[in-house]
Design a protein around this motif. Structure first.
Motif, PDB file in Angstrom:
ATOM      1  N   GLU A  38      -8.204 -39.521 -23.879  1.00  0.00           N
ATOM      2  CA  GLU A  38      -8.456 -38.429 -22.934  1.00  0.00           C
ATOM      3  C   GLU A  38      -8.060 -38.821 -21.504  1.00  0.00           C
ATOM      4  O   GLU A  38      -7.389 -38.065 -20.795  1.00  0.00           O
ATOM      5  CB  GLU A  38      -9.939 -38.049 -22.984  1.00  0.00           C
ATOM      6  CG  GLU A  38     -10.316 -36.902 -22.074  1.00  0.00           C
ATOM      7  CD  GLU A  38     -11.826 -36.650 -22.072  1.00  0.00           C
ATOM      8  OE1 GLU A  38     -12.301 -35.992 -21.130  1.00  0.00           O
ATOM      9  OE2 GLU A  38     -12.517 -37.121 -23.004  1.00  0.00           O
ATOM     10  N   LEU A  39      -8.470 -40.028 -21.086  1.00  0.00           N
ATOM     11  CA  LEU A  39      -8.158 -40.474 -19.729  1.00  0.00           C
ATOM     12  C   LEU A  39      -6.655 -40.687 -19.534  1.00  0.00           C
ATOM     13  O   LEU A  39      -6.121 -40.418 -18.460  1.00  0.00           O
ATOM     14  CB  LEU A  39      -8.910 -41.766 -19.412  1.00  0.00           C
ATOM     15  CG  LEU A  39     -10.428 -41.650 -19.239  1.00  0.00           C
ATOM     16  CD1 LEU A  39     -11.035 -43.031 -19.009  1.00  0.00           C
ATOM     17  CD2 LEU A  39     -10.780 -40.723 -18.087  1.00  0.00           C
ATOM     18  N   ARG A  41      -4.332 -38.993 -20.873  1.00  0.00           N
ATOM     19  CA  ARG A  41      -3.717 -37.676 -20.651  1.00  0.00           C
ATOM     20  C   ARG A  41      -3.911 -37.208 -19.220  1.00  0.00           C
ATOM     21  O   ARG A  41      -3.049 -36.552 -18.637  1.00  0.00           O
ATOM     22  CB  ARG A  41      -4.296 -36.651 -21.637  1.00  0.00           C
ATOM     23  CG  ARG A  41      -3.771 -36.804 -23.059  1.00  0.00           C
ATOM     24  CD  ARG A  41      -4.108 -35.609 -23.921  1.00  0.00           C
ATOM     25  NE  ARG A  41      -5.542 -35.487 -24.166  1.00  0.00           N
ATOM     26  CZ  ARG A  41      -6.150 -36.006 -25.239  1.00  0.00           C
ATOM     27  NH1 ARG A  41      -5.436 -36.683 -26.139  1.00  0.00           N
ATOM     28  NH2 ARG A  41      -7.446 -35.863 -25.416  1.00  0.00           N
ATOM     29  N   LYS A  42      -5.047 -37.576 -18.640  1.00  0.00           N
ATOM     30  CA  LYS A  42      -5.325 -37.172 -17.253  1.00  0.00           C
ATOM     31  C   LYS A  42      -4.380 -37.848 -16.267  1.00  0.00           C
ATOM     32  O   LYS A  42      -4.089 -37.297 -15.209  1.00  0.00           O
ATOM     33  CB  LYS A  42      -6.776 -37.509 -16.884  1.00  0.00           C
ATOM     34  CG  LYS A  42      -7.804 -36.583 -17.527  1.00  0.00           C
ATOM     35  CD  LYS A  42      -9.204 -36.920 -17.014  1.00  0.00           C
ATOM     36  CE  LYS A  42     -10.244 -35.969 -17.626  1.00  0.00           C
ATOM     37  NZ  LYS A  42     -11.610 -36.280 -17.134  1.00  0.00           N
ATOM     38  N   GLN A  45      -1.186 -36.025 -14.909  1.00  0.00           N
ATOM     39  CA  GLN A  45      -1.220 -34.989 -13.867  1.00  0.00           C
ATOM     40  C   GLN A  45      -0.687 -35.499 -12.528  1.00  0.00           C
ATOM     41  O   GLN A  45      -0.367 -34.703 -11.647  1.00  0.00           O
ATOM     42  CB  GLN A  45      -2.651 -34.478 -13.682  1.00  0.00           C
ATOM     43  CG  GLN A  45      -3.598 -35.504 -13.071  1.00  0.00           C
ATOM     44  CD  GLN A  45      -5.032 -35.006 -12.966  1.00  0.00           C
ATOM     45  OE1 GLN A  45      -5.263 -33.809 -12.878  1.00  0.00           O
ATOM     46  NE2 GLN A  45      -5.982 -35.926 -12.983  1.00  0.00           N
TER      47      GLN A  45
END
Length: 600
Positions: A38-39, A41-42, A45
Motif C-alpha cells: 500500500e505504501l 503505491r503511495k 504520487q
C-alpha cells in the motif's frame, strides 16, 4: 560426530533463534506485507513532482525510507524462516512473495533517483535553506549525485527495476541446488558410515587420517562434478547479469560499477591482488612446514586444514565456546560484553545443524529489531571462532542501528568483515596468552595461519578469479565448466605454488562458492581482514583510546564512505601498508610455529 542429522523439533528451544521478536506470527507478517504494498503505491504520487517544492521532496524521501525499512523487515523474516528449514514449502513461498514485492517496491520507487538528478543544483541548495528537515538527507542525496552519469531516465529505471527478479534467478537456482537438492553421499569414519554434509565436510578435513580427508574431499567434489555444467550455466548467467547492468549504466566495467557506491578506487582492488601475490613466499614456506609437520610424502589440497599437532584435540561445547569468546573480547569493555550476554540469553542465535537447515553461518536482521546469528555448531575450535566472527557482525549491526537512523545505519560490505575479524584476532591472542603448553600453542597458531590463508590469501585468489571471469565475458569469450575450471586451476597453482599437489578436483572449487553470485564481494574479506589485524593490534597495545576509536567506528554504520570511516579508526586502506603489515604477521607466525616444531 552423530551419524544422523537431528530434526529441528529435537533441538531444545534455548538453542534456536526467536524470530517472534520480528513478528509474533505469520499473520503479523502478512499485515506488514500488505502495508508495504500500500505504501509503495503511495510513493508513485510523487512521480514528476520532486522539483516542485522542498516539502514535496521531503515527503517523498520520508515515505521511501519508511517503505524501505518495512520491506527489509518483511524480507528478512521470510528468508530466516526458510533458512531454518530450506525444505519448508510454506516459507519458500513467503520468500518468493517477498522477493516479488521487493521488485514491485523497486519499480514504484525507481523514479526517485532520476527525479532527484533532474533537480538543478541551485534549486536543491535553495531547498536545503528553505526546508531545514531536508538537511537530514543531504549525505544521501550527495551520494546519488555522484552517480549522475550512470542513472537512466525514469522510464528506463522502471524497466530495469522490473528485471530484478530475473536478475536474482542464477543465485536463487544455485542456492536451491547447493542447499536443498544436492546430496553428497556417505563416507566411512572409524568404521561407521555417515552422511556427508557441508558442515561435516569441514570437520572431516580436520581429521588426522589422510585417507579420511581424501575420501571426504573426493566424495564432495564428485557431487559437484555431476552438476558442473548446470552450475557453470548459473554462474555464467550471473556474470552476464553483472556485465549487462554495468554496460546499461555506462560503466567501463562491471568491477568499476561495483566500486562506485563505496567510493573505492579500482587501485584498492588491484593493489590487494598485487601486494598479496608479491608476498606469497611466506605462504609457500607455510605449506612446506605443513608437509613436514604432517609427515606426509605428498601434501594435497585436502591436507591444508589437517591438524599439525595430533596430540591436541580441542572439543569445545557451545556454552564453553561462548564463555571463552567473552573472555577473549574483554578488552572491548563491559558495555560490549553486556550485549553479548543479551544475544546468548535472549535467543538471538540458532546454534545446531538440523535436517534441511541452510549450511554455513551468518549474522542478519532488520532495522528496529536485534540482529540474529545462524550457526551449524559442531563443537570444534573452528566453530568457536565462527561464533566470535558472527557475533562481531551482530555487534556492528547492533551498535550501528542503535546510534544511526535507518538511512545511515547500514554499513557497507567493504567494512562488514572488520568487526568479525577483530573478534577473531582478539580471541586468538587471548587463547595464546592463556596456555603454556607448546602443543596447544602450535594447534592455535595453525588455526590462525589457516585463517590468514583462507581469509586474506584465498579471498584474494577469489577476487582475482572474479576479475578474470568478468573480463572474459566483457570480451565476449565463452565460460563453460571447462573454462571455469581451467582458469581456477591456473590461479590455484599461482597462489599455492609447487609445494602442494593440485588435485584435479580442486579445479571445481569455483562451483561451490556462493559468494561468486555477489560479484566483487570477496575482496572485502581480505581488505577487512587486513584492517582488522591493524585495529586489534592497536586495541591490545594502546588500550582505551584505541577501543574508543574502534567503538565509534562500529557506531558510525554507513554515515560516511568506508575508507573515511576506517581512516578515523586509524587504518588507511588506500595504501598497501595494512596488507603488508598483515602479511608480516603471517610470516612471523610461520616462523614461530617452525621454531616450536623444531624444539619438540
Amino acid at each position: 560426530m552423530n551419524s544422523t542429522i537431528p530434526q529441528r523439533n529435537e533441538i531444545p528451544e534455548e538453542y534456536k533463534w526467536n524470530l517472534e521478536a520480528i513478528y509474533p506470527d505469520d499473520s503479523s507478517w502478512e499485515q506488514d506485507f500488505h502495508k508495504t504494498e500500500e505504501l509503495s503505491r503511495k510513493v508513485s504520487q510523487f512521480k514528476g513532482k520532486l522539483a516542485e517544492s522542498p516539502q514535496r521532496l521531503l515527503e517523498c524521501l520520508n515515505l521511501d525510507t519508511e517503505v524501505s525499512c518495512l520491506m527489509e523487515k518483511v524480507y528478512v523474516y521470510a528468508a530466516m524462516r526458510k533458512d531454518q528449514d530450506t525444505r519448508d514449502s510454506k516459507y519458500q513461498g513467503l520468500v518468493q512473495r517477498a522477493g516479488s514485492l521487493s521488485v514491485k517496491v523497486n519499480e514504484a520507487t525507481s523514479f526517485i533517483v532520476p527525479g532527484i538528478l533532474q533537480i538543478p543544483d541551485e534549486t536543491l541548495e535553495n531547498f536545503y535553506e528553505s526546508e531545514p528537515e531536508l538537511q537530514f538527507y543531504k549525505k544521501y542525496l550527495n551520494k546519488i549525485l555522484r552517480k549522475k552519469g550512470h542513472i537512466l531516465s525514469a522510464e528506463q529505471e522502471e524497466l530495469l527495476a522490473r528485471t530484478g527478479e530475473l536478475a536474482s534467478a542464477p543465485q536463487t537456482i544455485f542456492g536451491m541446488i547447493d542447499n536443498a537438492d544436492m546430496k553428497y553421499g556417505k563416507v566411512i569414519v572409524d568404521g561407521e558410515e555417515i552422511e556427508l554434509t557441508k558442515g561435516r565436510y569441514a570437520q572431516l578435513l580436520e581429521n588426522p587420517e589422510q585417507e579420511v580427508r581424501k575420501k571426504a574431499f573426493e566424495t564432495l567434489y564428485e557431487s559437484y562434478s555431476r552438476q558442473k555444467n548446470t552450475i557453470a550455466a548459473t554462474l555464467n548467467a550471473s556474470i552476464k547479469k553483472d556485465v549487462f547492468y554495468a554496460r546499461t549504466r555506462k560503466y567501463p566495467s562491471a568491477l568499476e560499477a561495483s566500486l562506485l557506491d563505496d567510493n573505492i578506487p579500482v587501485s584498492v582492488y588491484t593493489n590487494l591482488i598485487t601486494t598479496v601475490k608479491s608476498r606469497l613466499d611466506s605462504m609457500f614456506e607455510y605449506l612446506k612446514l605443513r608437509k613436514e609437520m604432517l609427515g606426509v610424502e605428498e601434501l594435497h589440497m585436502y591436507d591444508i586444514f589437517a591438524p599439525l599437532v595430533s596430540e591436541t584435540k580441542m572439543e569445545i561445547p557451545y556454552k564453553e565456546a561462548y564463555e571463552t569468546v567473552k573472555k577473549g573480547l574483554a578488552p572491548l569493555g563491559e558495555e560490549y560484553l553486556a550485549v553479548l550476554d543479551e544475544a546468548y540469553n535472549s535467543r538471538w542465535i540458532d546454534v545446531y545443524e538440523t535436517e534441511g537447515k541452510r549450511s554455513g553461518a551468518y549474522s542478519w536482521g532488520a532495522y528496529g529489531t536485534h540482529p540474529y546469528v545462524l550457526l551449524n555448531h559442531q563443537d570444534t575450535l573452528n566453530d568457536m571462532f565462527t561464533l566470535a566472527h558472527e557475533l562481531g557482525h551482530s555487534m556492528h549491526s547492533y551498535l550501528s542501528d542503535k546510534n544511526q537512523p535507518y538511512l545511515y545505519a547500514q554499513y557497507t560490505i567493504f567494512v562488514a568483515e572488520v568487526a568479525s575479524t577483530v573478534n577473531e584476532a582478539l580471541l586468538m591472542r587471548y587463547l595464546l596468552e592463556h596456555t603454556d603448553d607448546k602443543n596447544t600453542k602450535m594447534y592455535l597458531m595453525t588455526h590462525f595461519l589457516n585463517q590468514f590463508r583462507s581469509t586474506l590469501i584465498r579471498q584474494t585468489q577469489f577476487a582475482e578469479y572474479e576479475k578474470i571471469t568478468h573480463e572474459m565475458v566483457e570480451k565476449g569469450e565463452s565460460l563453460t565448466a571447462e573454462e571455469f575450471s581451467a582458469e581456477y586451476l591456473k590461479l590455484n597453482r599461482e597462489y599455492y605454488g609447487e609445494g602442494i599437489i593440485h588435485d584435479e578436483e580442486i579445479a571445481l572449487e569455483w562451483s561451490r562458492i556462493p559468494h561468486f553470485y555477489n560479484a566483487f564481494y570477496v575482496y572485502k574479506y581480505a581488505t577487512g581482514f587486513s584492517a582488522a589485524i591493524a585495529l586489534s593490534k592497536a586495541i591490545l597495545e594502546e588500550g582505551k583510546p584505541a577501543v574508543e576509536r574502534y567503538l565509534e567506528f562500529l557506531k558510525s554504520g554507513g554515515s560516511d564512505y568506508p575508507l573515511e570511516l576506517l581512516k578515523k579508526a586509524g587504518v588507511d586502506m588506500t595504501t598497501s601498508k595494512p596488507i603488508e603489515d598483515a602479511l608480516d604477521v603471517f610470516a612471523q607466525y610461520v616462523e614461530e610455529l617452525r621454531k616450536l616444531h623444531q624444539e619438540k
